[in-house]
Design a protein around this motif. Structure first.
Motif, mmCIF file in Angstrom:
data_model
loop_
_atom_site.group_PDB
_atom_site.id
_atom_site.type_symbol
_atom_site.label_atom_id
_atom_site.label_comp_id
_atom_site.label_asym_id
_atom_site.label_seq_id
_atom_site.Cartn_x
_atom_site.Cartn_y
_atom_site.Cartn_z
ATOM 1 N N SER A 301 0.828 -1.207 0.000
ATOM 2 C CA SER A 301 0.000 0.000 0.000
ATOM 3 C C SER A 301 0.860 1.254 0.000
ATOM 4 O O SER A 301 2.085 1.192 0.167
ATOM 5 C CB SER A 301 -0.883 0.008 1.251
ATOM 6 O OG SER A 301 -0.060 0.148 2.408
ATOM 7 N N ARG A 302 0.225 2.404 -0.156
ATOM 8 C CA ARG A 302 0.938 3.668 -0.073
ATOM 9 C C ARG A 302 1.634 3.799 1.280
ATOM 10 O O ARG A 302 2.739 4.323 1.377
ATOM 11 C CB ARG A 302 -0.027 4.831 -0.287
ATOM 12 C CG ARG A 302 0.645 6.202 -0.166
ATOM 13 C CD ARG A 302 -0.315 7.357 -0.389
ATOM 14 N NE ARG A 302 0.397 8.622 -0.322
ATOM 15 C CZ ARG A 302 1.047 9.184 -1.325
ATOM 16 N NH1 ARG A 302 1.092 8.575 -2.499
ATOM 17 N NH2 ARG A 302 1.655 10.347 -1.168
ATOM 18 N N LYS A 303 0.993 3.304 2.335
ATOM 19 C CA LYS A 303 1.538 3.396 3.688
ATOM 20 C C LYS A 303 2.781 2.521 3.856
ATOM 21 O O LYS A 303 3.561 2.709 4.802
ATOM 22 C CB LYS A 303 0.453 2.969 4.684
ATOM 23 C CG LYS A 303 0.780 3.155 6.135
ATOM 24 C CD LYS A 303 0.574 4.592 6.553
ATOM 25 C CE LYS A 303 0.654 4.735 8.057
ATOM 26 N NZ LYS A 303 0.521 6.153 8.471
ATOM 27 N N ALA A 321 -7.747 2.801 1.841
ATOM 28 C CA ALA A 321 -6.458 2.741 2.539
ATOM 29 C C ALA A 321 -5.447 3.703 1.926
ATOM 30 O O ALA A 321 -4.778 4.466 2.641
ATOM 31 C CB ALA A 321 -5.918 1.309 2.508
ATOM 32 N N ASP A 322 -5.333 3.690 0.604
ATOM 33 C CA ASP A 322 -4.391 4.608 -0.051
ATOM 34 C C ASP A 322 -4.808 6.064 0.144
ATOM 35 O O ASP A 322 -3.974 6.942 0.376
ATOM 36 C CB ASP A 322 -4.295 4.291 -1.543
ATOM 37 C CG ASP A 322 -3.264 3.209 -1.847
ATOM 38 O OD1 ASP A 322 -2.552 2.779 -0.924
ATOM 39 O OD2 ASP A 322 -3.172 2.791 -3.024
ATOM 40 N N ALA A 325 -4.179 7.111 3.749
ATOM 41 C CA ALA A 325 -2.743 7.291 3.988
ATOM 42 C C ALA A 325 -2.287 8.653 3.486
ATOM 43 O O ALA A 325 -1.508 9.350 4.148
ATOM 44 C CB ALA A 325 -1.954 6.175 3.307
ATOM 45 N N ASP A 328 -3.657 11.336 5.807
ATOM 46 C CA ASP A 328 -2.977 11.304 7.101
ATOM 47 C C ASP A 328 -1.608 11.979 7.052
ATOM 48 O O ASP A 328 -1.140 12.516 8.058
ATOM 49 C CB ASP A 328 -2.838 9.843 7.537
ATOM 50 C CG ASP A 328 -2.381 9.688 8.977
ATOM 51 O OD1 ASP A 328 -3.047 10.242 9.865
ATOM 52 O OD2 ASP A 328 -1.351 9.025 9.193
ATOM 53 N N GLU A 329 -0.979 11.950 5.897
ATOM 54 C CA GLU A 329 0.347 12.569 5.751
ATOM 55 C C GLU A 329 0.310 14.070 6.047
ATOM 56 O O GLU A 329 1.297 14.652 6.481
ATOM 57 C CB GLU A 329 0.884 12.320 4.336
ATOM 58 C CG GLU A 329 1.255 10.867 4.074
ATOM 59 C CD GLU A 329 1.411 10.570 2.582
ATOM 60 O OE1 GLU A 329 1.488 11.548 1.798
ATOM 61 O OE2 GLU A 329 1.446 9.382 2.213
ATOM 62 N N ARG A 418 -5.366 1.258 10.535
ATOM 63 C CA ARG A 418 -3.934 1.027 10.317
ATOM 64 C C ARG A 418 -3.315 2.110 9.427
ATOM 65 O O ARG A 418 -2.100 2.295 9.434
ATOM 66 C CB ARG A 418 -3.708 -0.336 9.667
ATOM 67 C CG ARG A 418 -4.056 -1.537 10.529
ATOM 68 C CD ARG A 418 -3.069 -1.717 11.668
ATOM 69 N NE ARG A 418 -3.300 -2.963 12.374
ATOM 70 C CZ ARG A 418 -2.614 -4.086 12.182
ATOM 71 N NH1 ARG A 418 -1.629 -4.102 11.295
ATOM 72 N NH2 ARG A 418 -2.900 -5.174 12.870
ATOM 73 N N PHE A 419 -4.159 2.812 8.663
ATOM 74 C CA PHE A 419 -3.655 3.791 7.707
ATOM 75 C C PHE A 419 -3.828 5.236 8.201
ATOM 76 O O PHE A 419 -3.522 6.178 7.482
ATOM 77 C CB PHE A 419 -4.348 3.587 6.356
ATOM 78 C CG PHE A 419 -4.083 2.233 5.770
ATOM 79 C CD1 PHE A 419 -2.989 2.026 4.948
ATOM 80 C CD2 PHE A 419 -4.893 1.146 6.088
ATOM 81 C CE1 PHE A 419 -2.715 0.768 4.426
ATOM 82 C CE2 PHE A 419 -4.629 -0.117 5.578
ATOM 83 C CZ PHE A 419 -3.536 -0.313 4.741
ATOM 84 N N THR A 421 -2.494 7.251 11.328
ATOM 85 C CA THR A 421 -1.625 7.184 12.506
ATOM 86 C C THR A 421 -1.160 8.545 13.000
ATOM 87 O O THR A 421 -0.633 8.644 14.102
ATOM 88 C CB THR A 421 -0.375 6.326 12.182
ATOM 89 O OG1 THR A 421 0.305 6.894 11.051
ATOM 90 C CG2 THR A 421 -0.774 4.888 11.859
#
Length: 463
Positions: A301-303, A321-322, A325, A328-329, A418-419, A421
């Motif tokens: 994944s991206r993560k 998910a991608d 992520a 989230d960045e 999980r993605f 954080t």
């Protein structure tokens, strides 16, 4: 600037003042005590009108013309705050106003507006419909704004995939951005791999229309940073783990998360809330072809987490998910994702009560208060970490489809967690996006869920 509308439709409201016919919205107590207009009271008693919830009785004038209407609220009007929506489908064509009603002006008007919705893209539109004069003490501008957001979501979900595939959804997303002078970008096809969105590419690569990630940015730096992410699966065959035919009948609605965040974004931008807004919508069609992803495949994944594909029909969490992520960045203050994600959520709470998941107790409390304030139901479900072990995979970091089928809505939420954080506060909404039965404020079909509550919360946050 008028709110962006996907499908043009006449307004359910009028401003004709004294040229409108009266509606007396009453409870059985009004008839029992005689506390309504005498002519209407006499007609109601002669007709045996009981003022049951949603009942309508047209009242003539002395010379036999239509003079008004009685609308029953039942014994406890608060149990159905948007019952007035039924008026939009039962009143004869004409211009009306509410003469008396034990309801707030905003609830009454919003309910009527919600109930006026018709999806007529594929059939001849009704030539004449009733209109209601918004009471002077109602917030007409905000009511129209909320209706525009809700109707956008409903229109997008109701449109079949032959007219609402990835290309068409991008067109509407871009038009929404342009209407509100927001910045729009899109990453399509193999460029997803170059920009490190491998899961979005994986899910959508078998479709005739390229997968893509759509982005909208609006607002000023320094305002509260809010990011919305919506699942945009324009149709879901299930992939190689193909769905039975009966389960595909409603899969045009699998982009309901995207539709809902777009409707919410409309409200935010139209209200000019002091929010630094970012909207991310991964858009795919989960199709079957020679290059479709397979059960047992493993993708990074991206993560950086590796994901084992144990069911190609659990594709929504992969594209989210991608996108999550990426969101989230940037570490937004609030990150919201919406998705038609699991059947388990429907088993738990049914079609009308969308669950949400968050580990932020303050946010959960505020969302609960907002839900009650605007009668937009939602319910917090637990992010129970005891089930986190269930998403472990034997030869990858995580699986997209835990074995056993237990607690499916929770394990899906834990997968998404999980993605995320770095974000201060995150909530995941597992919506249905569909009304399976007609209600006073909505027909059968695509539905906006939780976005009025979220809009109410974000207005408070921005203030």
């Amino acid at each position: 600037m008028a709110p962006y509308q996907f499908i043009d439709r006449p307004s359910p409201f009028n401003s004709r003042g004294g040229k409108t016919l009266p509606i007396f919205a009453i409870t059985p107590a009004h008839i029992e005590t005689g506390t309504i207009e005498p002519v209407a009271l006499d007609w109601a008693r002669k007709a045996g009108f009981k003022a049951e919830a949603g009942s309508l009785l047209l009242v003539p004038t002395d010379d036999g013309h239509l003079g008004g209407a009685l609308f029953g609220l039942g014994k406890t009007p608060s149990d159905a705050p948007f019952l007035s929506g039924k008026l939009a489908r039962t009143l004869p064509a004409g211009d009306w106003h509410i003469e008396t009603a034990p309801l707030t002006a905003n609830r009454l008007s919003l309910g009527y507006g919600l109930g006026s919705y018709r999806f007529e893209r594929y059939r001849q539109a009704a030539k004449e419909v009733p209109t209601l004069m918004i009471p002077t003490d109602a917030d007409a501008t905000d009511i129209e704004r909320q209706l525009a957001g809700v109707f956008l979501a409903r229109d997008l979900i109701n449109t079949p995939t032959n007219d609402m595939g990835p290309d068409a959804l991008e067109d509407v997303f871009r038009a929404l951005a342009e209407h509100y002078k927001a910045k729009f970008t899109a990453i399509r096809g193999d460029d997803l791999l170059k920009e490190n969105f491998p899961l979005i590419h994986t899910v959508g690569r078998a479709s005739a229309e390229a997968p893509r990630l759509l982005e909208l940015r609006w607002g000023k730096k320094g305002h509260r940073k809010v990011t919305l992410v919506g699942k945009g699966v324009c149709f879901d065959t299930g992939g190689l783990d193909i769905k039975p035919a009966s389960s595909m009948l409603l899969m045009k609605k699998d982009m309901g998360g995207a539709a809902n965040v777009m409707g919410l974004a409309l409200m935010i931008m139209d209200a000019k809330l002091k929010i630094d807004l970012r909207v991310l919508v991964p858009v795919v069609e989960n199709s079957i072809s020679a290059n479709a992803f397979r059960p047992g495949d493993i993708y990074r994944s991206r993560k950086g987490l590796t994901v084992q594909i144990d069911n190609t029909d659990a594709e929504g969490r992969l594209i989210l998910a991608d996108a999550l992520a990426l969101a989230d960045e940037e570490e937004p203050e609030l990150l919201i994702d919406m998705a038609t994600l699991t059947g388990a959520a429907r088993v738990a709470l049914g079609p009308d009560l969308p669950p949400f998941f968050t580990d932020d107790d303050d946010l959960a409390s505020e969302l609960g208060d907002a839900s009650l304030s605007v009668d937009d139901p939602l319910w917090r479900m637990p992010l129970y970490m005891g089930y986190d072990k269930d998403i472990a995979a034997r030869i990858a970091d995580i699986t997209n489809a835990p074995a056993g089928g237990m607690a499916g809505a929770i394990t899906a939420a834990l997968f998404l967690k999980r993605f995320v954080t770095r974000t201060k506060s995150w909530a995941h909404f597992d919506i249905y996006g569909w009304a399976p039965t007609e209600r006073p404020h909505s027909p059968i079909g695509g539905e906006a869920q939780a976005i009025r509550a979220l809009y109410h919360h974000l207005k408070s946050l921005a203030a």
